[in-house]
Motif scaffolding. Sequence first.
Motif, mmCIF file in Angstrom:
data_model
loop_
_atom_site.group_PDB
_atom_site.id
_atom_site.type_symbol
_atom_site.label_atom_id
_atom_site.label_comp_id
_atom_site.label_asym_id
_atom_site.label_seq_id
_atom_site.Cartn_x
_atom_site.Cartn_y
_atom_site.Cartn_z
ATOM 1 N N ILE A 74 0.834 -1.208 0.000
ATOM 2 C CA ILE A 74 0.000 0.000 0.000
ATOM 3 C C ILE A 74 0.865 1.252 0.000
ATOM 4 C CG2 ILE A 74 -1.650 1.352 1.375
ATOM 5 C CD1 ILE A 74 -2.844 -1.332 2.278
ATOM 6 N N ASN A 75 1.940 1.231 0.768
ATOM 7 C CA ASN A 75 2.854 2.386 0.795
ATOM 8 C C ASN A 75 3.491 2.621 -0.573
ATOM 9 O OD1 ASN A 75 2.487 3.116 3.493
ATOM 10 N ND2 ASN A 75 4.017 1.652 4.214
ATOM 11 N N LEU A 76 3.797 1.524 -1.260
ATOM 12 C CA LEU A 76 4.433 1.631 -2.573
ATOM 13 C C LEU A 76 3.431 1.900 -3.684
ATOM 14 C CD1 LEU A 76 6.962 -1.359 -2.332
ATOM 15 C CD2 LEU A 76 7.509 1.080 -2.223
ATOM 16 N N ASN A 77 2.175 1.507 -3.449
ATOM 17 C CA ASN A 77 1.142 1.631 -4.484
ATOM 18 C C ASN A 77 -0.115 2.273 -3.885
ATOM 19 O OD1 ASN A 77 2.401 -0.253 -6.764
ATOM 20 N ND2 ASN A 77 2.609 -1.330 -4.799
ATOM 21 N N PRO A 78 -0.085 3.570 -3.613
ATOM 22 C CA PRO A 78 -1.220 4.240 -2.963
ATOM 23 C C PRO A 78 -2.503 4.191 -3.783
ATOM 24 C CG PRO A 78 0.350 5.850 -3.789
ATOM 25 C CD PRO A 78 1.009 4.514 -3.908
ATOM 26 N N GLU A 79 -2.387 3.839 -5.092
ATOM 27 C CA GLU A 79 -3.576 3.753 -5.933
ATOM 28 C C GLU A 79 -4.312 2.429 -5.757
ATOM 29 O OE1 GLU A 79 -0.429 1.577 -8.105
ATOM 30 O OE2 GLU A 79 -0.530 3.449 -6.974
ATOM 31 N N LEU A 80 -3.758 1.510 -4.973
ATOM 32 C CA LEU A 80 -4.367 0.189 -4.764
ATOM 33 C C LEU A 80 -5.821 0.329 -4.310
ATOM 34 C CD1 LEU A 80 -3.984 -2.925 -4.479
ATOM 35 C CD2 LEU A 80 -3.370 -2.501 -2.097
ATOM 36 N N SER A 81 -6.720 -0.419 -4.956
ATOM 37 C CA SER A 81 -8.141 -0.282 -4.643
ATOM 38 C C SER A 81 -8.804 -1.581 -4.207
ATOM 39 C CB SER A 81 -8.894 0.291 -5.851
ATOM 40 O OG SER A 81 -8.705 -0.524 -6.992
ATOM 41 N N ILE A 82 -8.202 -2.741 -4.512
ATOM 42 C CA ILE A 82 -8.831 -4.029 -4.211
ATOM 43 C C ILE A 82 -7.819 -4.985 -3.581
ATOM 44 C CG2 ILE A 82 -9.917 -6.093 -5.195
ATOM 45 C CD1 ILE A 82 -11.797 -3.837 -5.290
ATOM 46 N N ILE A 83 -8.242 -5.667 -2.534
ATOM 47 C CA ILE A 83 -7.460 -6.765 -1.958
ATOM 48 C C ILE A 83 -8.302 -8.036 -2.054
ATOM 49 C CG2 ILE A 83 -6.426 -7.732 0.134
ATOM 50 C CD1 ILE A 83 -5.768 -4.917 1.031
ATOM 51 N N ILE A 84 -7.791 -8.992 -2.804
ATOM 52 C CA ILE A 84 -8.456 -10.290 -2.927
ATOM 53 C C ILE A 84 -7.694 -11.274 -2.042
ATOM 54 C CG2 ILE A 84 -9.130 -12.128 -4.516
ATOM 55 C CD1 ILE A 84 -9.067 -10.089 -6.775
ATOM 56 N N MET A 85 -8.376 -11.888 -1.091
ATOM 57 C CA MET A 85 -7.640 -12.728 -0.145
ATOM 58 C C MET A 85 -8.488 -13.856 0.425
ATOM 59 S SD MET A 85 -7.386 -10.388 3.327
ATOM 60 C CE MET A 85 -6.303 -11.613 4.066
ATOM 61 N N ASN A 86 -7.794 -14.877 0.813
ATOM 62 C CA ASN A 86 -8.368 -15.947 1.622
ATOM 63 C C ASN A 86 -8.421 -15.414 3.059
ATOM 64 O OD1 ASN A 86 -8.870 -18.189 3.201
ATOM 65 N ND2 ASN A 86 -7.380 -19.516 2.157
ATOM 66 N N PRO A 87 -9.588 -15.327 3.677
ATOM 67 C CA PRO A 87 -9.663 -14.716 5.006
ATOM 68 C C PRO A 87 -9.052 -15.552 6.121
ATOM 69 C CG PRO A 87 -11.795 -15.591 4.389
ATOM 70 C CD PRO A 87 -10.929 -15.732 3.185
ATOM 71 N N VAL A 88 -8.828 -16.836 5.841
ATOM 72 C CA VAL A 88 -8.274 -17.724 6.867
ATOM 73 C C VAL A 88 -6.984 -18.343 6.349
ATOM 74 C CG1 VAL A 88 -8.689 -19.689 8.384
ATOM 75 C CG2 VAL A 88 -10.617 -18.255 7.660
ATOM 76 N N GLN A 89 -5.853 -17.728 6.738
ATOM 77 C CA GLN A 89 -4.548 -18.227 6.331
ATOM 78 C C GLN A 89 -3.681 -18.463 7.564
ATOM 79 O OE1 GLN A 89 -2.773 -16.110 2.889
ATOM 80 N NE2 GLN A 89 -4.621 -14.834 2.840
ATOM 81 N N GLU A 90 -2.677 -19.258 7.395
ATOM 82 C CA GLU A 90 -1.825 -19.609 8.540
ATOM 83 C C GLU A 90 -1.134 -18.390 9.130
ATOM 84 O OE1 GLU A 90 1.997 -22.511 9.614
ATOM 85 O OE2 GLU A 90 0.970 -22.715 7.693
ATOM 86 N N ASN A 91 -0.655 -17.485 8.269
ATOM 87 C CA ASN A 91 0.091 -16.308 8.741
ATOM 88 C C ASN A 91 -0.700 -15.006 8.659
ATOM 89 O OD1 ASN A 91 2.452 -17.883 9.162
ATOM 90 N ND2 ASN A 91 2.926 -17.735 6.967
ATOM 91 N N LEU A 92 -1.986 -15.109 8.325
ATOM 92 C CA LEU A 92 -2.746 -13.890 8.120
ATOM 93 C C LEU A 92 -4.236 -14.135 8.343
ATOM 94 C CD1 LEU A 92 -2.605 -10.925 7.200
ATOM 95 C CD2 LEU A 92 -2.845 -11.710 4.847
ATOM 96 N N ASN A 93 -4.822 -13.323 9.226
ATOM 97 C CA ASN A 93 -6.243 -13.410 9.510
ATOM 98 C C ASN A 93 -6.953 -12.257 8.807
ATOM 99 O OD1 ASN A 93 -8.831 -12.910 10.859
ATOM 100 N ND2 ASN A 93 -8.202 -14.529 12.278
ATOM 101 N N GLY A 94 -7.722 -12.598 7.794
ATOM 102 C CA GLY A 94 -8.376 -11.570 6.998
ATOM 103 C C GLY A 94 -9.409 -10.755 7.765
ATOM 104 N N PHE A 95 -10.084 -11.380 8.719
ATOM 105 C CA PHE A 95 -11.101 -10.681 9.505
ATOM 106 C C PHE A 95 -10.459 -9.608 10.387
ATOM 107 C CE2 PHE A 95 -12.559 -15.140 8.972
ATOM 108 C CZ PHE A 95 -13.585 -14.898 8.068
ATOM 109 N N ASP A 96 -9.333 -9.967 11.016
ATOM 110 C CA ASP A 96 -8.612 -8.984 11.832
ATOM 111 C C ASP A 96 -8.059 -7.862 10.968
ATOM 112 O OD1 ASP A 96 -9.129 -10.432 14.112
ATOM 113 O OD2 ASP A 96 -7.191 -11.466 14.122
#
Length: 284
Positions: A74-96
């Motif tokens: 996001i810092n490198l690409n401030p124009e970013l508009s969409i994040i597509i993600m699996n909400p339940v990952q081992e190293n990342l919680n999409g809900f949080d």
Amino acid sequence: MWDCGYGFIGNTTKDTYIRVSDENGNTIYEEKLDLNSTLISESISEVRTELINILNPSFNILIADTEEDIFGQINLNPELSIIIMNPVQENLNGFDLVKKFKSFPQLKHISFIFVISKDDDVSQIKGLELGVIDFITLPLKEKIVPTFVKSIIKKHNEVRKEEQAKILNIQAQEQKKINSIIHIDKITGIYNELTFAEKTSELLKANPDKKYVIIRWDIDRFKVYNQTFGYKEGDKLLAQIGQIYQETVPSTITYGHITADHFVSCSEFKHYDQEATLNRITNF
């Protein structure tokens, strides 16, 4: 174009941009927006590869595996508009992550799309409760996914462009107010002494071969008028004179209210008629 005459949103065949112009149509700010950047965060390599292959022809694809990676992108690409993600990952919680994004107003333009199994009602309900309304279900449908993502990006980008244009218009209006305070006499609505001097100097420098005449006049017994009718009425009289200047004096002549009841103007000498000028001032 908005009422204040500043904001404009436009598209070319390749670029989307916001342009801000002054009242004369001169561009004072322009920003090109690359609004097709899409970030993918998917721990299942097969799904990630499939998403990239499906979306890559139409979108600028960014990849992130951790929360730190996402904020870095996001810092490198401030124009970013969409994040597509699996909400339940081992190293990342999409809900949080969604909760954290909601705590940063500057990130509100970024939309989440959760990639979930067709029967994963739990993740869909949790996402909806957090305000995530867009979902892609597995298995991925090659023809539907890019159209779906494009429609979401289009919807959110229109909102973002409108918000940015409104901000720019507000800034332009504020600048206009500042310019008015600096250059315009608050009682008469015409140039103050400093701005009259600046505009007249510009006029003379732009026309070195022409002769000009400067006329300075005041209101007889204005002090008595103020004492008799009050300063409020005196200000009304000055304001009326300022309005007459604005309605009747051509743009080729500079004029201003320099102090108290004193007014001044500068016009080309060949158009100067002493008798007509005296009559006009007397009739004020």
